[in-house]
Motif scaffolding. Structure first.
Motif, PDB file in Angstrom:
ATOM      1  N   THR A  16       0.800  -1.567   0.177  1.00 28.67           N
ATOM      2  CA  THR A  16       0.039  -0.122   0.074  1.00 28.67           C
ATOM      3  C   THR A  16       1.102   1.013   0.109  1.00 28.67           C
ATOM      4  N   GLU A  19      -0.306   8.303   2.344  1.00 32.83           N
ATOM      5  CA  GLU A  19      -0.361   9.130   2.254  1.00 32.83           C
ATOM      6  C   GLU A  19      -1.090  10.350   0.216  1.00 32.83           C
ATOM      7  N   GLU A  21      -4.331   9.347  -2.261  1.00 33.29           N
ATOM      8  CA  GLU A  21      -6.094   9.274  -1.961  1.00 33.29           C
ATOM      9  C   GLU A  21      -6.111   9.451  -3.466  1.00 33.29           C
ATOM     10  N   PRO A  22      -7.168   8.440  -3.871  1.00 41.06           N
ATOM     11  CA  PRO A  22      -7.433   7.070  -3.149  1.00 41.06           C
ATOM     12  C   PRO A  22      -6.627   6.600  -3.076  1.00 41.06           C
ATOM     13  N   PRO A  23      -6.422   5.389  -2.142  1.00 39.02           N
ATOM     14  CA  PRO A  23      -5.830   4.157  -2.073  1.00 39.02           C
ATOM     15  C   PRO A  23      -5.250   3.451  -3.152  1.00 39.02           C
ATOM     16  N   ILE A  24      -4.130   3.498  -3.193  1.00 39.68           N
ATOM     17  CA  ILE A  24      -3.135   2.422  -4.352  1.00 39.68           C
ATOM     18  C   ILE A  24      -2.779   1.253  -3.630  1.00 39.68           C
ATOM     19  N   TRP A  25      -3.075   0.045  -4.089  1.00 36.20           N
ATOM     20  CA  TRP A  25      -2.202  -1.112  -3.188  1.00 36.20           C
ATOM     21  C   TRP A  25      -2.684  -2.311  -4.306  1.00 36.20           C
TER      22      TRP A  25
END
Length: 94
Positions: A16, A19, A21-25
């Motif tokens: 992940t 910091e 947004e949106p989360p990148i994973w």
């Protein structure tokens, strides 16, 4: 007949970016015997990155990376990532 080699266990990792947004994973599975240097290569591939920045791994105040890279602080002891399998750092879930 020689004994059969044990198949290495798999480690499932969720990577992940912090910091963002949106989360990148990404979620990947790697063999527990994979050296950390190859884990870095796997991260590059699954994230679509081009290996254009230096890296190091950190856990509990210890650091792993390529000791030939002198871009990091000189007072940090860097353990050679090519000699350490993933399983040595990931001893438990989480």
């Amino acid at each position: 007949m020689p004994p059969a080699k044990a198949t290495p266990s798999l480690c499932e990792l969720k990577i992940t970016l912090l910091e963002i947004e949106p989360p990148i994973w990404r979620c990947i599975q790697v063999p527990s015997t994979m050296p950390l240097c190859c884990l870095h290569d796997a991260f590059q591939a699954v994230m679509g990155w081009t290996d254009s920045h230096l890296h190091q791994f950190e856990k509990d105040g210890k650091y792993w990376g390529d000791p030939r890279n002198r871009e990091f602080e000189d007072d940090i002891d860097i353990v050679d990532e090519s000699r350490v399998p993933v399983a040595r750092l990931l001893l438990a879930e989480g």
